[in-house]
Design a protein around this motif. Structure first.
Motif, PDB file in Angstrom:
ATOM      1  N   LEU A   1     -23.126 -14.533  36.373  1.00 11.54           N
ATOM      2  CA  LEU A   1     -23.832 -15.819  36.366  1.00 11.54           C
ATOM      3  C   LEU A   1     -23.285 -16.728  37.458  1.00 11.54           C
ATOM      4  CD1 LEU A   1     -24.131 -16.657  32.578  1.00 11.54           C
ATOM      5  CD2 LEU A   1     -26.014 -16.520  34.166  1.00 11.54           C
ATOM      6  N   THR A   2     -21.945 -16.783  37.555  1.00 12.59           N
ATOM      7  CA  THR A   2     -21.327 -17.654  38.555  1.00 12.59           C
ATOM      8  C   THR A   2     -21.734 -17.211  39.948  1.00 12.59           C
ATOM      9  OG1 THR A   2     -19.464 -17.873  37.058  1.00 12.59           O
ATOM     10  CG2 THR A   2     -19.139 -18.653  39.291  1.00 12.59           C
ATOM     11  N   ILE A   3     -21.647 -15.909  40.190  1.00 10.99           N
ATOM     12  CA  ILE A   3     -21.948 -15.403  41.524  1.00 10.99           C
ATOM     13  C   ILE A   3     -23.415 -15.626  41.862  1.00 10.99           C
ATOM     14  CG2 ILE A   3     -22.658 -12.951  41.467  1.00 10.99           C
ATOM     15  CD1 ILE A   3     -19.951 -12.520  42.985  1.00 10.99           C
ATOM     16  N   PHE A   4     -24.296 -15.437  40.885  1.00  8.43           N
ATOM     17  CA  PHE A   4     -25.721 -15.632  41.137  1.00  8.43           C
ATOM     18  C   PHE A   4     -26.024 -17.087  41.468  1.00  8.43           C
ATOM     19  CE2 PHE A   4     -29.818 -17.023  39.488  1.00  8.43           C
ATOM     20  CZ  PHE A   4     -30.649 -16.320  40.324  1.00  8.43           C
ATOM     21  N   PHE A   5     -25.554 -17.999  40.624  1.00 10.46           N
ATOM     22  CA  PHE A   5     -25.880 -19.409  40.853  1.00 10.46           C
ATOM     23  C   PHE A   5     -25.165 -19.948  42.085  1.00 10.46           C
ATOM     24  CE2 PHE A   5     -27.404 -19.241  36.476  1.00 10.46           C
ATOM     25  CZ  PHE A   5     -28.615 -19.880  36.648  1.00 10.46           C
TER      26      PHE A   5
ATOM     27  N   PHE B   1     -27.353  -9.718  45.062  1.00 12.10           N
ATOM     28  CA  PHE B   1     -25.889  -9.656  45.053  1.00 12.10           C
ATOM     29  C   PHE B   1     -25.392  -9.443  43.626  1.00 12.10           C
ATOM     30  CE2 PHE B   1     -22.319 -10.609  47.950  1.00 12.10           C
ATOM     31  CZ  PHE B   1     -21.284 -10.500  47.043  1.00 12.10           C
ATOM     32  N   ALA B   2     -25.943 -10.227  42.701  1.00 11.51           N
ATOM     33  CA  ALA B   2     -25.515 -10.104  41.300  1.00 11.51           C
ATOM     34  C   ALA B   2     -25.943  -8.752  40.736  1.00 11.51           C
ATOM     35  CB  ALA B   2     -26.106 -11.244  40.482  1.00 11.51           C
TER      36      ALA B   2
ATOM     37  N   LEU C   1     -14.002 -22.869  35.404  1.00 13.70           N
ATOM     38  CA  LEU C   1     -14.610 -24.018  34.726  1.00 13.70           C
ATOM     39  C   LEU C   1     -15.966 -23.656  34.128  1.00 13.70           C
ATOM     40  CD1 LEU C   1     -13.737 -26.937  37.167  1.00 13.70           C
ATOM     41  CD2 LEU C   1     -12.773 -26.500  34.919  1.00 13.70           C
ATOM     42  N   LEU C   2     -16.769 -22.930  34.910  1.00 16.43           N
ATOM     43  CA  LEU C   2     -18.098 -22.555  34.409  1.00 16.43           C
ATOM     44  C   LEU C   2     -17.979 -21.621  33.209  1.00 16.43           C
ATOM     45  CD1 LEU C   2     -20.287 -21.971  37.582  1.00 16.43           C
ATOM     46  CD2 LEU C   2     -20.430 -23.833  35.960  1.00 16.43           C
TER      47      LEU C   2
ATOM     48  N   ILE D   1     -33.473 -18.271  33.540  1.00 16.95           N
ATOM     49  CA  ILE D   1     -32.733 -17.649  34.645  1.00 16.95           C
ATOM     50  C   ILE D   1     -31.409 -17.099  34.128  1.00 16.95           C
ATOM     51  CG2 ILE D   1     -31.784 -18.046  36.945  1.00 16.95           C
ATOM     52  CD1 ILE D   1     -33.849 -20.358  37.171  1.00 16.95           C
ATOM     53  N   ILE D   2     -30.759 -17.884  33.269  1.00 16.76           N
ATOM     54  CA  ILE D   2     -29.489 -17.424  32.694  1.00 16.76           C
ATOM     55  C   ILE D   2     -29.735 -16.152  31.877  1.00 16.76           C
ATOM     56  CG2 ILE D   2     -27.676 -17.997  31.017  1.00 16.76           C
ATOM     57  CD1 ILE D   2     -28.026 -20.946  31.988  1.00 16.76           C
TER      58      ILE D   2
END
Lengths: 164, 376
Positions: free
Chosen positions: B220-224, B359-360, A24-25, B194-195
């Protein structure tokens, strides 16, 4: 030990939720956000490039203007110089012509004067000659009025001849 | 890379030592009447089928989460039927008494012991009611467990955190969709740097210039995901406070994702370096193969342990510092323990960000190594 052992149920839920979140993201959040950011960055880059280009163009234009101005100024100077020279030469010409004219006038005047003078002289000479002749005639007439006088003269003349 | 492996092995030692110390008081918790710090801390950092809000552990205010069992078909019921069930004390063969909660109503036939659900043995009937028992072998029940897919505290936290991330990021995305490529405002203004940091300093800095685009959404997903869930974990009350990113299952899954991405991104050059390391003699090449193969696993393993240990340690320290008051049974100790806990909490805010970043960053580093082209 269950603190460091994975739990099956949580693993299933994590897999499900994280995969869904990632999908989704990626589709509805990261894509539009990154696209917008990229587009804006590109816009900014283009704008900066354009500004740089415009600056260079302006500089070129300014240089060109300066060149034109310089040329114009040089041309003006040239024209002025030429005009001045022309004026000078004209003045010089006029001066020399005037001088010539004046010279000629003076010359002709002198010639006139000379010829007048010569004529006057000639006239005076004629006049003097006539006068002299008249005087000489009168003197001779007086000298030769008597025989003595004629003799004395003849003697004097003869003496003069001798001296020569 | 070597440093990371060394770091991970140190951390493994640390975790082992940590669990040893914590489990010591935990083992004889039931005998002690006094406040047991180890038990309290373990209770807080581990997963549960309820979300305890306030009051005593039994009979306090709790959010009872749904239990989902797969045992000849799905069974769904509230965890209230365990927590408000029948407390049974059983004497095991090592003459220790163990307490477990026998389920009532829809939970009949199951028991909850240390947040694990077991199927009870039916040993006949008494007054027309079936009688169930949980048999112990040492401190572990012998009974089988049904497949537990319950919405536990961590699953609930996971769902809430994910929903929060989704709401935040979709609102940011909608800002750009509405306004186009303009200067950001509001939430977008806060999150855009941040992105961009993740894109430029994490992805672009570690992965090949032409290939990094593909991995930015994942990073991005893993970081956020890590950052926001770390932050939620620092909030002491519902919907925060769950030790989600300090749970080994979560960190295992995230590390496994990075492993998958790395392995499936690996190019010829990457595998070449693993199976036939160039530039060293042939016997060494053969010797290096198992080392490199283990290396593939140790990298994500280090990621898993690092995140788990850091976040769990943070929770433990804050809880332990607060526990000083209860150990000494004197409110005056709050003068020491509260400022210290506050200091650690503030530090944990930094750690929350740092661990997400690390981690990212390391994921990007591993991916970068996997997609790197040979440069000779």
């Amino acid at each position: 030990m269950d603190l460091i052992l994975p739990d099956f149920g949580l693993l299933v839920w994590t897999g499900l939720v994280f995969s869904l979140l990632l999908f989704l993201l990626a589709k509805f959040a990261w894509k539009p956000i990154l696209n917008a950011v990229n587009t804006r960055e590109q816009k900014i880059t283009e704008a900066l490039e354009l500004a740089e280009k415009t600056k260079t163009e302006m500089q070129a234009l300014k240089a060109e203007n300066d060149q034109i101005l310089k040329t114009a100024r040089a041309e003006r100077d040239q024209i002025l110089k030429e005009a001045k020279e022309a004026a000078n030469s004209m003045i010089e010409d006029a001066k020399s012509k005037a001088k010539d004219e004046a010279g000629k006038i003076v010359e002709s005047a002198r010639q006139n004067i000379n010829s007048e003078k010569a004529a006057a002289m000639a006239e005076i000479k004629n006049h003097v000659a006539n006068l002299s002749l008249e005087i000489a005639e009168k003197v001779v007439r007086q000298e030769l009025s008597s025989d003595d006088k004629q003799k004395a003269l003849a003697t004097q003349l003869a003496g003069e001849i001798k001296m020569n | 890379m070597q440093q990371a492996s060394k770091f991970s092995s140190l951390l493994q030692l640390f975790v082992l030592a940590l669990s040893f110390f914590i489990f010591q008081p935990f083992a004889n918790a039931s005998e002690e009447e006094n406040f047991n710090v180890g038990e309290m801390i373990m209770h807080h950092i581990k997963d549960a089928h309820e979300w305890h809000i306030t009051g005593p552990e039994h009979g306090g205010t709790s959010l009872y989460l749904p239990i989902i069992l797969h045992d000849n078909g799905f069974k769904i019921f509230s965890s209230k039927h365990f927590y408000h069930g029948k407390e049974v004390a059983v004497k095991a063969n090592d003459s220790t008494t163990y307490h477990y909660m026998e389920g009532v109503g829809p939970a009949k036939g199951y028991a909850l012991y240390h947040e694990e659900i077991y199927k009870l043995d039916n040993i006949g009937t008494s007054n027309g009611q079936p009688v169930y028992v949980l048999k112990f072998h040492g401190e572990h029940p012998r009974n089988a467990s049904p497949t537990d897919l319950s919405i536990t505290k961590n699953v609930a936290s996971l769902l809430f955190g994910s929903l929060l991330i989704l709401v935040i990021m979709l609102s940011v995305a909608s800002f750009y969709r509405k306004n186009g490529a303009v200067a950001p405002k509001g939430l977008a203004k806060f999150l855009e740097p941040i992105i961009i940091m993740v894109r430029d300093d994490i992805a672009k800095a570690n992965i090949d210039q032409h290939k990094y685009h593909k991995y930015v959404p994942y990073l991005l997903t893993i970081f956020f995901f890590i950052w926001i869930n770390n932050m939620l974990g620092l909030i002491p009350i519902i919907p925060g406070g769950a030790n989600l990113t300090g749970n080994i299952t979560i960190t295992l899954f995230l590390a496994f994702c990075t492993l998958l991405v790395t392995v499936f991104s690996g190019n010829k050059n990457y595998w070449g370096h693993i199976f036939w390391m160039p530039g060293i003699p042939v016997p060494m090449k053969i010797f290096m193969i198992p080392i490199e193969l283990i290396g593939i696993l140790t990298k994500p393993f280090a990621l898993m342990i690092r995140l788990f240990a850091n976040i769990t340690a943070g929770h433990i320290i804050v809880l332990a510092l607060i526990s000083i008051i209860f150990i000494n049974k004197n409110i005056a100790w709050a003068g020491l323990s509260v400022p210290m806990a506050l200091f650690i909490s503030v530090l944990e805010i930094l750690v929350a960000f740092l661990q997400g970043f690390l981690f990212a960053m390391l994921s990007a580093l591993f991916i970068g190594a996997a997609v790197e082209e040979a440069h000779h």
